[in-house]
Design an enzyme around this catalytic site. Sequence first.
Site, PDB file in Angstrom:
ATOM      1  N   ASP A   1      47.180  -4.860 -23.926  1.00 29.73           N
ATOM      2  CA  ASP A   1      46.091  -5.597 -23.729  1.00 29.73           C
ATOM      3  C   ASP A   1      46.432  -6.999 -23.496  1.00 29.73           C
ATOM      4  OD1 ASP A   1      45.077  -6.546 -26.062  1.00 29.73           O
ATOM      5  OD2 ASP A   1      44.711  -4.504 -26.674  1.00 29.73           O
TER       6      ASP A   1
ATOM      7  N   GLU B   1      80.296   5.310 -20.718  1.00 35.45           N
ATOM      8  CA  GLU B   1      78.767   4.517 -20.626  1.00 35.45           C
ATOM      9  C   GLU B   1      78.933   3.341 -21.539  1.00 35.45           C
ATOM     10  OE1 GLU B   1      76.222   8.841 -20.607  1.00 35.45           O
ATOM     11  OE2 GLU B   1      76.900   7.933 -22.769  1.00 35.45           O
TER      12      GLU B   1
END
Length: 732
Positions: free
Chosen positions: A536, A616
């Site tokens: 929030d 990777e």
Amino acid sequence: MGIFVSGNDRVFTLQTKDSTYQMKADTHDVLLHTYYGKRIDPEDLEELIFKADVGFSGNPPEANGDRTYSLDCLPQELPSSGVGDYRDDMLRLTHADGSTAADFRFQGWEISPLSRPVPGMPALYDTPEESGETLIITMREKVSGITVRLYYGVFEEENIITRSIQVENSGKTPVVLEKALSCSLDYLFGDYEMIHFSGRHAMERSLYRVPVGPACVSVGSIRGTSSHQQNPGVILCRPETTEDFGDCYGFCLVYSGNFQFSAQKDQRGQTRVQMGIHPDWFRFTLEPGEVFDTPQVILSYSPNGLTTLSQQYHDILREHMCRGVYKHAPRPVLINNWEATYFNFNREKILNIARQASQLGIEMLVLDDGWFGKRDDDNSGLGDWFVNEKKMGGTLKQLGEDLHAMGMKFGLWFEPEMISEDSDLYRAHPDWAIQIPGREPNRGRNQLVLDMSRKEIRDYLLERISDILGKAPIDYVKWDVNRSICDLYSHTLSPKQSGEIFHRHILGVYDLLERILERFPDLLLEGCSGGGGRFDAAMLYYSPQIWCSDNTDAINRLSIQYGTSFFYPISAMGAHISAVPNHQTGRSTSFKTRGNVALSGSFGYELDLNRVSDEEKEMVKEQIATFKHFYDLTHEGDYYRLTGMRDQEFVAWEFVAKDKSHAMLTMVKTDSQGNPLPVHLPVKGLDENRKYVCSYNGSIHSGRVWNQCGLTLPIVPTEYDSLVVEWSESDA
Ligand code: GLA
């Protein structure tokens, strides 16, 4: 100047760059709402309000027999309660004699050239470059004399208006607040829809769009946190509004506790919209002279659809809510050990991850849960914030120094607001936990919640956290909160204050966060609540980034980050590349696609680098370089959602630099069908009069052409494949 007062000091018009908000104190001192929408001239608009004799809508005594004057029909800024407006009220009181009527009338106004900080709570703040102005309107309750101050903040350039209120018991006897919202707004005409972002743990903030009609539509949380299930960012828009077209209004509550948003059409076709602290479990007593402040709600309006609305929120939250060193400074690329080891780690394992990470260009190691007290699973130890040196093979100071010697920063996990029953802290202070004497409490993740309304508990936490942060070179804290609150009781509040616990609890959380940042101003905080359970605007005041979700599956993350993007800046979303098959969904996606999704966020890794292939590992280096290359776009630029989440086979987002010198687009193919349709990517926001070269095909066109025609891929990517495309300004 954004505040105009006219009409004998009774018409108040708030002007932003693209919006106008107006109210007027009428002849009976009722504060009417007359307009909120596209910017117009500050002229008195009371005539828009249609008055009629409406059956069963009564008339206040001062109407003097005028049956067309009814509080039940008038659009109001602070709706009265219990005196004939039968719609939802904003402020509900019980007076000392048990009566509940509250009739608020205009008393006066003043203007402050600055924004108003809300006592004890986060709020938009002024910067040296820009301050908001504030209009303060004073209302007085007709009989009891209770004073209500309505605060309207105006940030002109950003198209932002804020609202909050302060209630002062200026009467002679105690008064009980049964409901105290931050704003109520009546739209005079038209049809609206409500867009809300709802979900669950590990699947937060999916977009829902519902019509607003005579049945009240409402979302909220009574969990003690803003929650995974609902979010205190809600949009009201016209049925025809899209990303690029139409009226829309954002309501963003700066609060991390219980909240409610509601919208309902009244009998006259007006729409009442309200937002604030959830009235359930709320009851606040004000003795004479005491005041109560509501949290701030940030309103924004866009006449041009949802993308503009989101950009307005991103700008205001980045600039006037996020604080500290990392407001603009690049955030370190981190690796978190949680999904790599869970609780099963020791010093060597951590250093091993760090060594590999540092070689690949990762800049910070975050040591997650399990380094303190007795904590080898999630059943014990919370509250005992003492380093488990046996498990850690030494002090955190040594570990931090080792990390710094590798050129890496050091981050640490805390969950300060919680307590395990199996902890020394609980054994010493069982009354510190929120639980009701004589009633066995509900457990969440087998833990209880500390009563953060109590200063001595916050002081203990401040002392413990400061001790750890002071003794080791710690650059970052992940601040977690892993259960909802119930069994509400505080040992220090009186029974009549039981309805104050939730609010006092969250004020306590803010107080502790503030005091920690005062002591350690350079600390980077990342908020977390089982991922995004407390995502929030208020938390952004303390932590400029928040762990977006415990779900790290790249495909699910598209919907979670998409939903989050409507209010919150992309820079605020913690986004990590994790292992496959994904731990939450079992799905496998390529390393490339996981990277391309995490790129739209505050980027990091959360896997065991020992299990990553050499190929990777090379990609890790490239991904970090890509993230840094696009940092100014993802963290400071304008964000465009190019697709929704449904009805197409791919999801695409775009970022454009504020100076429009370059742009970047990410696309992820989310579905595959036979006889596939082409992938056509819209392009938005480029400067129409400049030329741009596209990294995908080398084509050079004017911004006008790109914005109009977009990019069609010559191939159809396979499911879960993804793409990053850049547009750079070209001299050609
Ligand atoms: C929460 C967080 C996770 C991790 C665990 C540790 O679930 O969201 O990222 O920190 O707690 O217990």
